[in-house]
Each structure stands twice: as C-alpha cells, then as structure tokens.
Design an enzyme around this catalytic site. Structure first.
Site, PDB file in Angstrom:
ATOM      1  N   GLU A  25       0.817  -1.212   0.000  1.00 24.83           N
ATOM      2  CA  GLU A  25       0.000   0.000   0.000  1.00 24.83           C
ATOM      3  C   GLU A  25       0.857   1.271   0.000  1.00 24.83           C
ATOM      4  OE1 GLU A  25      -4.028  -1.707   2.145  1.00 24.83           O
ATOM      5  OE2 GLU A  25      -2.622  -0.552   3.367  1.00 24.83           O
ATOM      6  N   GLU A  77      -6.585  -7.742  -0.727  1.00 28.68           N
ATOM      7  CA  GLU A  77      -7.239  -7.786   0.581  1.00 28.68           C
ATOM      8  C   GLU A  77      -8.730  -7.536   0.372  1.00 28.68           C
ATOM      9  OE1 GLU A  77      -5.405  -5.074   3.357  1.00 28.68           O
ATOM     10  OE2 GLU A  77      -3.376  -5.712   2.820  1.00 28.68           O
TER      11      GLU A  77
END
EC number: 3.2.1.23
Length: 685
Positions: free
Chosen positions: A151, A315
């Site tokens: 991320e 995710e």
C-alpha cells in the site's frame, strides 16, 4: 517454469501471517484453508525483522518451513517485500530514512510507513532485503509471485525529510533545466517569489496562513511524490525481474499522489487493490443525497479496472474492521461478504484474497477481523468463504477469460486530481460530479468504466465508448482537446460541467475566453460565473420544453453560445442571470458535446442520460429495481450478467427471456425473488 497467468483461472486466497502464530498451528491452518476452497496465500509483507533481525543477518528458516507446508498442501504463495515496515535497528542506525512533517519534525518508528522514498540509504537497504529474499525463494516451488512493499502512500502521502527536499531540487532541475523556466512555470513574479538559485527551492513549508504554498509548486509536489514512489518501486521490481523472471510482480493500493497507471505499465504484471466496502461507514457524507454505501465500491473497482482490465484483490474485507484506536466498520451481515467478493469479480478481479485468515490477538489491528475469530472455532464468515470457494471452482473456466463490458466512461486524469486537492474551485466538484454520474448510471443499470486520460491516450481507446463524461477538467492541454474533438467528430458524445478547459498543465489560466481549450468543441464561451455560497443561494434551471427543472448547485456559469450548431437545453430560473443559458448541446461532426454550467447532481445526470436513445441497459430482457447492480463480463463467445442485490431485503427481478444462472445451473424465466445480499450470474444459451 511457466509464469502464473491471472487470466487463466479464478482463484480464492487469504492473507496469512505465520510469524504471529505458533508453528504448531501452521499445518492445521493450511489444511483448513484448502477445505475452505483457498488455493493461494500472501505472506511476508510485514516481516522484515524476522527476515533480517540485525543488519546483514538474514534468517529464512521459519518461512522455509512454512513454504514447505504450503507446497505440501497445494497452496501457491505470494511474498511481499517487507519495506513498508523497517525494523527498529534500521531506523535507529539510519535516522535519515525517516519521514518528517511539514514543520520538519521527524516521524519515528512504531507504526508503519514512517520512512521516505528518496533516502539513498533506504534504497540500499531495501534493495538488499529484496535481493536476499528473491535469491532465496526464486526456485521455491510454492512461490508464484511478489507484491512490492504494501500500500504505497497509505497512512501518509506527503514527505518533508531533508532527503526529500534535496531530491525535489534535483527533480525540478531535471524537469525545467533552468531557473528561468521554473520561475515561469510557477509564476514566481507573483508576490516576489522569484528564485535566483536552486538551493532556495524546497517542497512546501509552513508559510503565513499555514499550509498555503504556491499552487504551481503544490501541483509539482504531487508529480514529484509519484515519481519518487515509482523510482523506489523500480529498485525492487528490477531485482525480481532479473532473478525471478518466471514470477509475476504486483503491488496493492490505490492511494493518493501516485500514478498507478504508469507504475503498472512500467513495473507490474497486473495491479492489485484492497477492497473494504464498509469503509463507506467511515467516509460517508451525512449530507449526501441517496448514497450508494457499499455499492459505491463498484466505482472504485472501475478505477482499478482502468489500470488492469483483470486484477487481483489482495485484501478483501472478511469481517469487522478497526484498530485499537478506531473501531470503524461493523461486521458484515450474512451474505454481504459473499456479495462483496462477487462485486470484485464482476468488475474484473480474477484473484480474490481475503484479509485475513485469523484475527490478530495482539497489535494495532486486534479488532480487524479475519475469516477466523480468536477462538479458531467454525463461524458463519468462514462458512460463507467456503461457499464462495466452492462456487469459484465451478465458474472459473467460464469467466476467467472474460472482461468487464461498458459503453459509457467517466474520464479522469492525475493532473486535475492533484491540482484539485489545493484548488477548491474545481477539485471537490470533480469528485462530487463523478459520484453523481455513477449513481445515475448504476441505478439505470448501465455499466460504466473509469478511464484515465493522458498524453498517450489514443482515439481508438476512446471510440470504445458511445458516451464520455468529463465533469470538470480545469487543466486541459491543446492536444487533449484535439483528441476529444476527433472523438466527437467520429460520432462520440461527451459531457462537460463547469470549471472546464481554462488551465494549462502548469496550472496557469489561459488568456482565452472560458472554457478555454474546450470552446471550439462546445461551441460556447462564458459571460461570467459565480460560486453558489453566502449571498448566492442555490438556483434551478428549466429545460426549454418546460418539462424538467434541474438543480444547479455549488457553481453557476452563464453560457453564451457562438456557434449555430449549439442547441440550448435549459436556462436559469433565478438570480440576475435568470433566462440565460445553463445547459447546451453542440452538434459537432457526427457526435455532440454537452456543456453544463454547474456541478452535477444525480438528477441532472439522469436527465442528460435520458437524451441518448442509443445508451441503455445492455440487458433489455431484464427488469431490475434500482437497488440491484447490473455488471457484465464477457468475450466474443458469451456474455455473463452479474445481478447484485445490495439491499437488506429481497428484491423482485423479472427475467423476460429464458436465462441460466451460472452459480446454480437453475433456469430462470419470469419473476424471481433475489434474497438480501444475494447474487446471480445469468447467461443466455
């Protein structure tokens, strides 16, 4: 060894953190993963201190054992390079790798993402751990790919360390070449900001009034940050590509100040995204009318799809979400987790990886629930995941080679997004109008794409779509304007809103009548404009046929057509510009260009949409209530229609022609009750 191909199958995976659990639990975990239909795990992205407990001391024993177990039980593995969480020994010994606030205060070890991307020391250390991992695991039979970092720009996307200021100076020198060109680009004659040496140049710093930098410097800051992230990612990607060319490379995210399209094109095999639909409970605006809630994630998935037509969800939300200091997201209701999984698949995901296998018993995320609870006992979320796993095996062959189908696209670009963070005269309007257009489209059951337009966009890419919506592109280059003209001349239709076309790529206003570079295409100029605020109340406009009243919110522009090909569609009802033009359509070549002198609402978008007879639902044989989303994946051989019910109540759909459900093989014709949060994937034989 053949490289893993995302387009050859649908797969279900889960994020796994063996370093957080006793070794004796690992094999049982993997046995139960396989029973749940999981065939892939992601590991390692936060394990730097495990892999390198002290500088140069590399330890792989524990993960070697875990990977042997994974291979034994038929689990494929993605390894994350652990550079989002450097260990304490590193930040203590090399404090220059840390990020800093705009005030110059150093950020410290203790959470994650506390480093900068420009420190040459951090480059060296990140390259070393990446190379050690890749060399050790490049021939491991369980490993199929790598996730770069984790991320990028999550938590923080601004960087003010000493290394960043120095790197920014080098960046602007390379970009502009001379101080004369830099001063011109930043308009530094305004308020005597002219620079006479490169050493005077910094990233934004505190000035009187707080965070109010030169707006052109602020725009270049975002470009610099994006370039810095990509340069940092390239260090790792190059190592993997050299030593493990048979493994894929991806990264997960979609955070600010990063050109994810360029990142993917230059470094990745495909892009990955982390999908948490109940972030809608965090970011929702209580003043928003008719919000889409978790359904709004479909628009974000459209953005992901603009980067990779087929992508990975690294995710996928699998439970309640929250850190110890912010318990944000409630637990999914029965059926919602499955619904969100199919939401991702419908929009192009061929790999869905749940976060996480088991809820952590310690650390910042002890309330971010995974498939398993602390007790490790069976629960309904695990059972729901098993149902998805079973279904994915059944539908994989049919869907894996298909892509999302759409004839309408909402245009975006990074220049306007980054400029609009600081320039509130167009930035907030872009996000609001894009959302309102998406509401109108999805509630009309018209699938749409997000397309990021740039200097490399071709006419053929735009001609895939019958309609383009470019709500408020303040920055508009001559070349982009000419591309859009060619698209409309060839028969396409495009819609603009207020605050369009009047800035160049530096963020300077053109010395042209508004809408600047778009005047030729739209056939209009603007008499004047005003923000709707304070002494200016909200207004309305009425269509020329007197049939519809439109809401004109936030900003009003008075449109003055200059071309005989312009049709006036609506005029203002109030204020000193009552009776003057609010909405126009220019017949241009074989197509049309619409200009709306305000910010879009769902109602206005719906009205304009209804003016195009050629744009409608791709499934006229389905009658669907507005709470149902229709998404289409297909190829030359077959089209598959995803019917997604986001409501907490059953919905009645009407199948006017016989169709089959890919999930159950049931044949449907006539009325059908779709349960709350349920899914159908229909196709016609």
């Amino acid at each position: 060894m053949k490289k893993f191909n995302l387009n050859e199958q649908l797969m279900l995976g889960v994020c796994y953190y063996p370093e957080q659990w006793p070794e004796e639990m690992w094999e049982d975990d993997m046995i139960r993963m396989r029973e749940t239909g999981i065939s892939l795990i992601r590991v390692g992205e936060f394990a730097w201190s495990i892999f390198e407990p002290s500088e140069g001391n590399y330890q792989f024993k524990d993960f070697d054992y875990m990977l042997r177990l994974a291979h034994k039980h038929g689990l494929k593995v993605i390894i994350g390079t652990p550079t989002a969480t450097p260990p304490a020994w590193l930040t203590e010994k090399y404090p220059e790798v840390l990020n800093a606030t705009i005030e110059g205060h150093s950020l410290h070890h203790g959470l994650r993402r506390h480093t900068n991307y420009t420190s040459t020391t951090y480059h060296r250390l990140s390259a070393a751990i990446t190379e050690q991992l890749v060399m050790h695991y490049k021939d491991n039979p369980a490993v199929v790919g790598w996730q770069l970092d984790n991320e990028f720009n999550c938590e923080i996307s601004e960087f003010y360390s000493e290394a960043d200021h120095k790197a920014f100076r080098r960046w602007v020198q390379q970009r502009y070449g001379t101080l004369e060109k830099l001063n011109d680009a930043w308009g530094t004659t305004f308020w005597s900001q002219t620079y006479s040496s490169w050493e005077q140049i910094y990233l934004p710093r505190l000035v009187p009034g707080g965070r109010q930098p030169n707006p052109h410097l602020a725009l270049d800051e975002k470009r610099f940050i994006s370039d810095s992230v990509i340069a940092f990612a390239k260090i790792q990607a190059d190592i993997i590509a050299e030593h493990a060319p048979h493994h894929f490379i991806t990264t997960n995210g979609l955070f600010g100040h990063l050109d994810s399209h360029r990142l993917t094109k230059e470094l990745l095999d495909f892009f990955s995204y982390d999908s948490y639909p109940q972030f809608s409970t965090i970011f929702s605006d209580p003043a928003e009318e008719r919000p889409l809630a978790d359904r709004s994630w479909s628009q974000t998935l459209s953005t992901v799809r603009s980067i990779s037509r087929q992508f990975c969800i690294m995710e996928q939300q699998a439970g309640a979400g929250g850190w110890v200091n912010k318990m944000d997201m409630p637990s999914p209701r029965p059926g919602q987790m499955r619904l969100w999984s199919y939401q991702s698949i419908a929009h192009g995901a061929n790999l869905v990886v749940y976060f996480r296998w088991r809820t952590a018993t310690f650390g910042q995320e002890i309330y971010w629930h995974g498939l398993n609870d602390y007790s490790n006992l069976p629960n309904r979320r695990l059972a729901e995941a098993a149902k998805v796993g079973e279904e994915i095996q059944q539908i994989s062959e049919a869907l894996c080679s298909t892509t999302y189908q759409a004839e309408v696209a909402i245009l975006r670009d990074y220049h306007n997004e980054w400029d609009g963070e600081y320039d509130v005269s167009h930035g907030p309007f872009g996000w609001k109008s894009g959302k309102e257009w998406y509401k109108a489209l999805t509630r009309s059951h018209i699938p749409s794409d997000i397309v990021y337009i740039n200097e490399e966009t071709t006419l053929a890419e735009l001609q895939r779509y019958k309609l383009l919506v470019y709500p408020h592109p303040a920055i508009m280059s001559k070349s982009t304007a000419q591309l859009l003209e060619a698209y409309v001349v060839s028969g396409g239709h495009i819609v603009f809103g207020c605050r369009s076309g009047y800035k160049d790529q530096r963020g300077h206003c053109y010395m042209l009548p508004f809408p600047g570079m778009l005047s030729t295409l739209t056939g209009v100029t603007l008499e004047e404009y005003t923000v709707i605020k304070g002494t200016r109340a909200a207004t309305t406009a009425t269509t020329i046929d007197q049939q519809t009243t439109l809401q004109t919110v936030s900003f009003n522009e008075i449109i003055a057509p200059f071309s005989s090909t312009v049709d006036v569609i609506a005029t203002y009802d109030q204020e000193y510009y009552e009776g003057k033009h609010a909405l126009t359509r220019n017949r241009f070549g074989k197509g049309s260009a619409w200009y709306y002198g305000s910010v879009f609402t769902e109602q206005v978008a719906q009205f304009i949409l209804q003016q195009f007879e050629e744009i409608s639902s791709p499934a006229p044989w389905l009658e669907l209530p507005e709470e149902i989303e229709l998404a289409v994946r297909g190829n030359e051989a077959q089209q598959y229609y995803f019917i997604l019910n986001y409501s907490d109540a059953p919905a009645t759909i009407n199948v006017l022609e016989p169709a089959c459900d890919l999930l159950t093989s049931a044949k449907l014709h006539g009325q059908h009750q779709l349960a709350a949060y349920d899914v159908l994937i229909l196709y016609k034989q």
